[in-house]
Write a protein that holds these residues in place. Structure first.
Motif, PDB file in Angstrom:
ATOM      1  N   VAL A 184       0.900  -1.047  -0.097  1.00 17.09           N
ATOM      2  CA  VAL A 184       0.091  -0.161   0.052  1.00 17.09           C
ATOM      3  C   VAL A 184       0.806   1.404   0.078  1.00 17.09           C
ATOM      4  CG1 VAL A 184      -2.065   0.945   1.121  1.00 17.09           C
ATOM      5  CG2 VAL A 184      -1.487  -1.287   1.396  1.00 17.09           C
ATOM      6  N   ALA A 185       0.684   2.068  -0.866  1.00 18.25           N
ATOM      7  CA  ALA A 185       1.321   3.345  -1.037  1.00 18.25           C
ATOM      8  C   ALA A 185       0.558   4.663  -1.186  1.00 18.25           C
ATOM      9  CB  ALA A 185       2.514   3.170  -2.159  1.00 18.25           C
ATOM     10  N   CYS A 186       1.312   5.735  -0.789  1.00 18.42           N
ATOM     11  CA  CYS A 186       0.617   6.941  -0.937  1.00 18.42           C
ATOM     12  C   CYS A 186       0.752   7.594  -2.539  1.00 18.42           C
ATOM     13  CB  CYS A 186       1.223   8.116  -0.137  1.00 18.42           C
ATOM     14  SG  CYS A 186       2.846   8.549  -0.315  1.00 18.42           S
ATOM     15  N   ALA A 187      -0.673   8.283  -2.992  1.00 18.74           N
ATOM     16  CA  ALA A 187      -0.699   8.809  -4.235  1.00 18.74           C
ATOM     17  C   ALA A 187      -0.090   9.786  -4.444  1.00 18.74           C
ATOM     18  CB  ALA A 187      -2.006   8.868  -4.780  1.00 18.74           C
ATOM     19  N   GLY A 188       0.302  10.593  -3.121  1.00 20.40           N
ATOM     20  CA  GLY A 188       1.263  11.808  -3.132  1.00 20.40           C
ATOM     21  C   GLY A 188       0.302  13.093  -3.102  1.00 20.40           C
ATOM     22  N   ASN A 189       0.671  14.247  -2.667  1.00 20.42           N
ATOM     23  CA  ASN A 189       0.224  15.406  -2.093  1.00 20.42           C
ATOM     24  C   ASN A 189       0.192  16.492  -3.283  1.00 20.42           C
ATOM     25  OD1 ASN A 189      -0.125  14.194   0.246  1.00 20.42           O
ATOM     26  ND2 ASN A 189       1.276  15.302   1.446  1.00 20.42           N
ATOM     27  N   THR A 190       0.377  16.099  -4.540  1.00 17.75           N
ATOM     28  CA  THR A 190       0.468  16.877  -5.648  1.00 17.75           C
ATOM     29  C   THR A 190      -0.477  17.530  -6.250  1.00 17.75           C
ATOM     30  OG1 THR A 190       0.368  15.182  -7.312  1.00 17.75           O
ATOM     31  CG2 THR A 190       2.576  15.189  -6.305  1.00 17.75           C
ATOM     32  N   ALA A 191      -1.586  17.406  -5.917  1.00 19.91           N
ATOM     33  CA  ALA A 191      -3.054  17.816  -6.390  1.00 19.91           C
ATOM     34  C   ALA A 191      -2.984  17.761  -8.143  1.00 19.91           C
ATOM     35  CB  ALA A 191      -2.820  19.355  -5.998  1.00 19.91           C
ATOM     36  N   SER A 192      -2.394  16.702  -8.397  1.00 23.20           N
ATOM     37  CA  SER A 192      -2.333  16.295  -9.779  1.00 23.20           C
ATOM     38  C   SER A 192      -2.505  14.920 -10.190  1.00 23.20           C
ATOM     39  CB  SER A 192      -0.876  16.830 -10.455  1.00 23.20           C
ATOM     40  OG  SER A 192      -0.001  15.784 -10.182  1.00 23.20           O
ATOM     41  N   GLY A 193      -2.741  14.636 -11.783  1.00 19.91           N
ATOM     42  CA  GLY A 193      -2.823  13.371 -11.981  1.00 19.91           C
ATOM     43  C   GLY A 193      -1.576  12.461 -12.554  1.00 19.91           C
ATOM     44  N   ARG A 194      -0.489  13.212 -12.054  1.00 18.02           N
ATOM     45  CA  ARG A 194       0.851  12.836 -12.730  1.00 18.02           C
ATOM     46  C   ARG A 194       1.104  11.496 -11.759  1.00 18.02           C
ATOM     47  NH1 ARG A 194       6.998  15.378 -12.656  1.00 18.02           N
ATOM     48  NH2 ARG A 194       7.941  13.713 -13.878  1.00 18.02           N
ATOM     49  N   ASP A 244     -10.871  14.971   2.628  1.00 21.37           N
ATOM     50  CA  ASP A 244     -10.636  16.129   3.383  1.00 21.37           C
ATOM     51  C   ASP A 244     -11.308  15.744   4.894  1.00 21.37           C
ATOM     52  OD1 ASP A 244     -13.436  15.999   3.255  1.00 21.37           O
ATOM     53  OD2 ASP A 244     -13.610  18.066   2.402  1.00 21.37           O
ATOM     54  N   ALA A 245     -11.453  16.603   5.634  1.00 22.42           N
ATOM     55  CA  ALA A 245     -11.581  16.381   7.259  1.00 22.42           C
ATOM     56  C   ALA A 245     -13.175  15.682   7.259  1.00 22.42           C
ATOM     57  CB  ALA A 245     -11.714  17.330   8.030  1.00 22.42           C
ATOM     58  N   THR A 246     -14.039  15.844   6.360  1.00 25.52           N
ATOM     59  CA  THR A 246     -15.392  15.335   6.305  1.00 25.52           C
ATOM     60  C   THR A 246     -15.335  13.936   5.934  1.00 25.52           C
ATOM     61  OG1 THR A 246     -15.948  15.937   3.955  1.00 25.52           O
ATOM     62  CG2 THR A 246     -16.168  17.657   5.538  1.00 25.52           C
ATOM     63  N   GLY A 247     -14.389  13.530   5.341  1.00 29.23           N
ATOM     64  CA  GLY A 247     -14.161  11.965   4.885  1.00 29.23           C
ATOM     65  C   GLY A 247     -14.965  11.610   3.837  1.00 29.23           C
ATOM     66  N   GLU A 248     -15.338  12.777   2.954  1.00 28.81           N
ATOM     67  CA  GLU A 248     -16.462  12.546   1.899  1.00 28.81           C
ATOM     68  C   GLU A 248     -15.838  13.389   0.706  1.00 28.81           C
ATOM     69  OE1 GLU A 248     -20.059  14.337   3.159  1.00 28.81           O
ATOM     70  OE2 GLU A 248     -20.342  12.877   4.856  1.00 28.81           O
ATOM     71  N   ARG A 249     -15.250  14.205   0.667  1.00 21.49           N
ATOM     72  CA  ARG A 249     -14.695  15.160  -0.491  1.00 21.49           C
ATOM     73  C   ARG A 249     -13.103  14.699  -0.748  1.00 21.49           C
ATOM     74  NH1 ARG A 249     -18.356  18.683   1.740  1.00 21.49           N
ATOM     75  NH2 ARG A 249     -16.485  19.750   2.679  1.00 21.49           N
ATOM     76  N   ALA A 250     -12.554  14.961  -1.867  1.00 20.55           N
ATOM     77  CA  ALA A 250     -11.087  14.875  -2.011  1.00 20.55           C
ATOM     78  C   ALA A 250     -10.377  16.030  -1.157  1.00 20.55           C
ATOM     79  CB  ALA A 250     -10.737  15.158  -3.609  1.00 20.55           C
ATOM     80  N   ALA A 251      -9.340  15.857  -0.644  1.00 23.82           N
ATOM     81  CA  ALA A 251      -8.573  16.786  -0.103  1.00 23.82           C
ATOM     82  C   ALA A 251      -7.865  17.743  -1.076  1.00 23.82           C
ATOM     83  CB  ALA A 251      -7.504  16.123   0.960  1.00 23.82           C
ATOM     84  N   PRO A 252      -7.706  18.883  -0.868  1.00 23.14           N
ATOM     85  CA  PRO A 252      -7.280  19.834  -1.630  1.00 23.14           C
ATOM     86  C   PRO A 252      -5.902  19.569  -2.354  1.00 23.14           C
ATOM     87  CG  PRO A 252      -7.398  20.810   0.159  1.00 23.14           C
ATOM     88  CD  PRO A 252      -8.085  19.590   0.574  1.00 23.14           C
ATOM     89  N   PHE A 253      -5.095  18.679  -1.485  1.00 18.36           N
ATOM     90  CA  PHE A 253      -3.703  18.511  -1.973  1.00 18.36           C
ATOM     91  C   PHE A 253      -3.500  17.060  -2.558  1.00 18.36           C
ATOM     92  CE2 PHE A 253      -4.402  17.317   2.590  1.00 18.36           C
ATOM     93  CZ  PHE A 253      -4.178  16.111   2.647  1.00 18.36           C
ATOM     94  N   THR A 254      -4.656  16.165  -2.479  1.00 16.67           N
ATOM     95  CA  THR A 254      -4.570  14.776  -2.859  1.00 16.67           C
ATOM     96  C   THR A 254      -4.266  14.803  -4.624  1.00 16.67           C
ATOM     97  OG1 THR A 254      -5.315  12.840  -2.884  1.00 16.67           O
ATOM     98  CG2 THR A 254      -6.790  14.316  -3.239  1.00 16.67           C
ATOM     99  N   ALA A 255      -3.410  13.741  -5.022  1.00 22.97           N
ATOM    100  CA  ALA A 255      -3.272  13.367  -6.065  1.00 22.97           C
ATOM    101  C   ALA A 255      -4.346  12.470  -6.551  1.00 22.97           C
ATOM    102  CB  ALA A 255      -2.033  12.507  -6.527  1.00 22.97           C
ATOM    103  N   PHE A 256      -4.740  12.386  -7.917  1.00 23.66           N
ATOM    104  CA  PHE A 256      -5.699  11.692  -8.396  1.00 23.66           C
ATOM    105  C   PHE A 256      -5.697  10.915  -9.802  1.00 23.66           C
ATOM    106  CE2 PHE A 256      -5.741  16.093  -9.505  1.00 23.66           C
ATOM    107  CZ  PHE A 256      -6.024  15.975 -10.907  1.00 23.66           C
ATOM    108  N   GLY A 257      -6.439  10.335  -9.953  1.00 17.55           N
ATOM    109  CA  GLY A 257      -6.440   9.588 -11.475  1.00 17.55           C
ATOM    110  C   GLY A 257      -6.811   8.175 -11.599  1.00 17.55           C
ATOM    111  N   PRO A 258      -6.924   7.628 -12.948  1.00 16.34           N
ATOM    112  CA  PRO A 258      -7.436   6.084 -13.055  1.00 16.34           C
ATOM    113  C   PRO A 258      -6.346   5.088 -12.383  1.00 16.34           C
ATOM    114  CG  PRO A 258      -6.349   7.015 -15.110  1.00 16.34           C
ATOM    115  CD  PRO A 258      -6.552   8.231 -14.080  1.00 16.34           C
TER     116      PRO A 258
END
Length: 357
Positions: free
Chosen positions: A237-247, A264-278
């Motif tokens: 298990v590895a972190c996707a990164g705090n890049t706010a990008s899909g790289r 984010d702190a609600t546990g419902e929406r993406a945190a503003p810093f998180t990486a994302f992608g398929p």
């Protein structure tokens, strides 16, 4: 290349042609043993490891270009990429840690029989595990912070925070801690490859890697891919990164690795810093979490912190906790990541429940 200095070792920003930038150790390349003759005229071997060589190249030889040429010729090679513990160059996991009041320890209970390896900045003594057998068995050099030391800077405390989150989510697991990140949260691919090779002797059920980095071509390092694949019985298990990008971030984006984004702190929406992608498989709350920390300065052994590093620890804990019932970590991971059990969020993967607030 733009060299920077970090704890006595050089770090440089590099790219392959006009491709994306990444950080590497300048003039260093990692090769499989069979490629030794092919690079002999370009440099000299610094070390021979389990499955690879670390080679220091002569001045003027570009490690990114040479690695690309070797791959085109059928060899497995890579520049010695830099990896960091958030990863966010260079400013800590999305934010600095903040002092927190007392946090209740993980509940007492029988040992689960599940082993979780945490490769990070090491671990500090803490009331939650001071008397634990696994803490007494920690390897030499795994201590994160010496007693009576000065207040920390950089990433010191990162490993202690991650360990506490795993234990809160999966009480009773046996931790195996390894120190691969320095006090600033920096490591390189060669160091991680050595640590992964050591794990093959006695593979853990689950491996937490709250670290990662980019590559110069946004493709996976073949040597790192081989090292992870060799841990065939371990859920990585590895972190996707705090890049706010899909790289893509590596090793998170490797096939077979569970890449974790942060909510984010609600546990419902993406945190503003998180990486994302398929390439992201799972997500958990990663903002304003409370866990174990150092007892130093304004900190009394507890902190609040944010980052995909910490969402990763919660997903690791969820899999380890499920494995106590199945006795099969891979089956447990399939269950935790089953979208029929937990909802799926586009570009963030399956939402894995975290901790009560």
């Amino acid at each position: 290349m733009n060299p920077h200095m970090g704890d006595g070792e050089e770090i440089a920003e590099a790219r392959l042609g006009t491709g994306p930038a990444a950080f590497i150790r300048p003039q260093q390349i990692l090769i499989e043993e069979s490629a030794a003759d092919a690079v002999e005229r370009w440099g000299w071997t610094l070390s021979v490891e389990d499955g690879f060589r670390l080679v220091r190249l002569a001045s003027g030889v570009d490690p990114c270009e040479l690695a690309a040429e070797l791959r085109a010729a059928g060899h497995r090679a890579s520049p010695n990429h830099i990896m960091v513990g958030q990863p966010l160059y260079w400013g800590g996991p999305s934010s600095r840690p903040f002092p927190a009041p007392f946090v209740a320890p993980p509940p007492d209970g029988p040992a689960s029989g599940v082993t979780v390896a945490v490769l990070d900045t090491g671990i500090a003594e803490h009331p939650w595990w001071r008397d634990s057998a696994w803490y007494a068995e920690r390897p030499p050099g795994a201590d994160e912070f010496p007693a009576g030391g000065t207040p920390p800077a950089g990433q010191v405390g990162h490993g202690t925070f991650v360990a506490g989150l795993v234990l809160r989510r999966a009480p009773g697991v046996r931790l195996r801690v390894g120190k691969v990140l320095d006090a600033r949260g920096v490591t390189d691919e060669a160091t991680l490859l050595r640590a992964l090779a050591r794990l093959r002797v006695d593979p853990p059920d689950v491996l937490n890697l709250s670290l990662g980095g980019h590559t110069v071509d946004d493709r996976p390092s073949p040597l790192l891919a081989d090292a992870v694949a060799a841990l065939s019985r371990t859920v990585v298990v590895a972190c996707a990164g705090n890049t706010a990008s899909g790289r893509p971030m590596w090793p998170a984006a490797l096939p077979g690795v569970i890449a974790v984004a942060a909510l984010d702190a609600t546990g419902e929406r993406a945190a503003p810093f998180t990486a994302f992608g398929p390439w992201v498989d799972a997500c958990a709350r990663g903002e304003w979490l409370a866990s174990s920390y150092l007892a130093v300065g304004e900190f009394a052994g507890y902190a609040r912190w944010s980052g995909t590093s910490f969402a990763t620890a919660l997903v690791t804990g969820a899999i380890a906790d499920a494995a106590r019932e199945t006795r099969d970590a891979r089956a447990a991971a399939t269950r935790v990541l089953d979208p029929s059990r937990n909802p799926e969020i586009p570009s963030l993967g399956v939402h894995v429940p975290g901790l009560a607030r």
